[in-house]
Scaffold this active site. Structure first.
Site, PDB file in Angstrom:
ATOM      1  N   LEU A  28       0.837  -1.195   0.000  1.00 60.99           N
ATOM      2  CA  LEU A  28       0.000   0.000   0.000  1.00 60.99           C
ATOM      3  C   LEU A  28       0.870   1.243   0.000  1.00 60.99           C
ATOM      4  CD1 LEU A  28      -2.939   1.178   0.399  1.00 60.99           C
ATOM      5  CD2 LEU A  28      -2.480   1.089   2.856  1.00 60.99           C
ATOM      6  N   ALA A  29       1.987   1.167   0.700  1.00 60.59           N
ATOM      7  CA  ALA A  29       2.948   2.280   0.774  1.00 60.59           C
ATOM      8  C   ALA A  29       4.310   1.701   1.126  1.00 60.59           C
ATOM      9  CB  ALA A  29       2.506   3.292   1.823  1.00 60.59           C
ATOM     10  N   ALA A  31       8.393   2.968   2.498  1.00 59.38           N
ATOM     11  CA  ALA A  31       9.273   4.025   2.987  1.00 59.38           C
ATOM     12  C   ALA A  31      10.686   3.468   3.101  1.00 59.38           C
ATOM     13  CB  ALA A  31       8.765   4.542   4.333  1.00 59.38           C
ATOM     14  N   LYS A  50       3.086  -3.978   8.593  1.00 57.10           N
ATOM     15  CA  LYS A  50       4.328  -3.287   8.254  1.00 57.10           C
ATOM     16  C   LYS A  50       5.469  -4.304   8.274  1.00 57.10           C
ATOM     17  CE  LYS A  50       6.884   0.846   9.822  1.00 57.10           C
ATOM     18  NZ  LYS A  50       6.829   1.938  10.834  1.00 57.10           N
ATOM     19  N   ASP A 185       7.156  12.686  14.533  1.00 57.07           N
ATOM     20  CA  ASP A 185       7.243  12.731  13.070  1.00 57.07           C
ATOM     21  C   ASP A 185       5.865  13.021  12.463  1.00 57.07           C
ATOM     22  OD1 ASP A 185       8.486  12.557  10.605  1.00 57.07           O
ATOM     23  OD2 ASP A 185       8.297  10.379  10.466  1.00 57.07           O
TER      24      ASP A 185
END
Length: 242
Positions: A28-29, A31, A50, A185
């Site tokens: 989905l994403a 990093a 994750k 963050d």
């Protein structure tokens, strides 16, 4: 997909198809440290998983070692640079990064935030699933919302952006001044608008802590500023700079 499956199997002791009713191998994403996958628990709960990138820890440790060598070289050969203590900066950077590489740290952070905001209906942080998490895999509740960067959608949904901004600011101040434990963050990708104008916050691997004395100092600085007490403001700033 093979690397993701291998990581989950190694960390959780079973392949994804035995742990989850459904698992989407397309991230989905993604990093720098890991990537996020949509999944569904066996009871039908929608979650995000994750998963740490394969080999990322070795790469980070190698880069940190190189940075430390450069910082030490600069500190030894320049009095001007030494004044800024670059090796101390790298040491702090190293501690922060290595904490982020251990997803158990983020798991613990999530549980602390959930306790701190359990009675606040306006703020939502994802629930964590310790039984489906480890050092390199983290399973969390999926929040159904979107980033505050999507202002067009906020307008279309009738979200009062000024009210939402105040909610976000007050939440950050509550984290800092009430709890001494805050999201460090909070860029737009980590701050979500949820149904009903609720505030959602993601990616809780990086946090800050403020002890009670420092919180008092900050409050004294704000008070001195508002009352135009220049001497008091100066004293507080000098004390903090120690």
């Amino acid at each position: 997909p093979d690397a993701v499956r291998a990581t989950i199997t190694s960390e959780l002791g079973q392949p994804p198809e035995q742990i989850f009713a459904a698992f989407d191998y397309t991230p989905l994403a993604s990093a720098s440290i890991g990537q996020v996958h949509l999944a569904q628990l066996l009871d039908g709960t929608s979650v995000v998983v994750k998963v740490q990138h394969a080999g990322i820890e070795q790469k980070v440790r190698g880069d940190l070692s190189l940075l430390n060598s450069v910082a030490q070289l600069a500190e030894n050969n320049s009095k001007e640079i030494a004044f800024y203590r670059p090796t101390d900066t790298i040491d702090e950077f190293k501690r922060s990064l290595l904490r982020e590489l251990d997803f158990q740290t983020e798991l613990n952070n999530i549980m602390v935030f959930d306790r701190n905001f359990a009675k606040d209906p306006k703020v939502k942080l994802p629930a964590a699933y310790p039984e489906f998490s480890s050092r390199r895999v983290l399973t969390m509740e999926r929040l159904s919302g979107y980033s505050i960067a999507n202002t067009a959608r906020m307008k279309a949904d009738g979200v009062d952006m000024e009210v939402f901004a105040q909610l976000f600011a007050n939440t950050m101040m509550t984290m800092i001044f009430r709890d001494g434990f805050y999201h460090a963050d909070p860029h737009p990708g980590n701050v979500f608008v949820l149904p009903g104008g609720q505030l959602g916050m993601l990616d809780l691997g990086k946090v800050g802590r403020v002890d009670e004395d420092t919180r008092d100092d900050f409050i004294n600085i704000v008070t001195a500023f508002l009352t135009k007490d220049v001497a008091g403001l100066t004293d507080e700033l000098l004390q903090m700079c120690e």
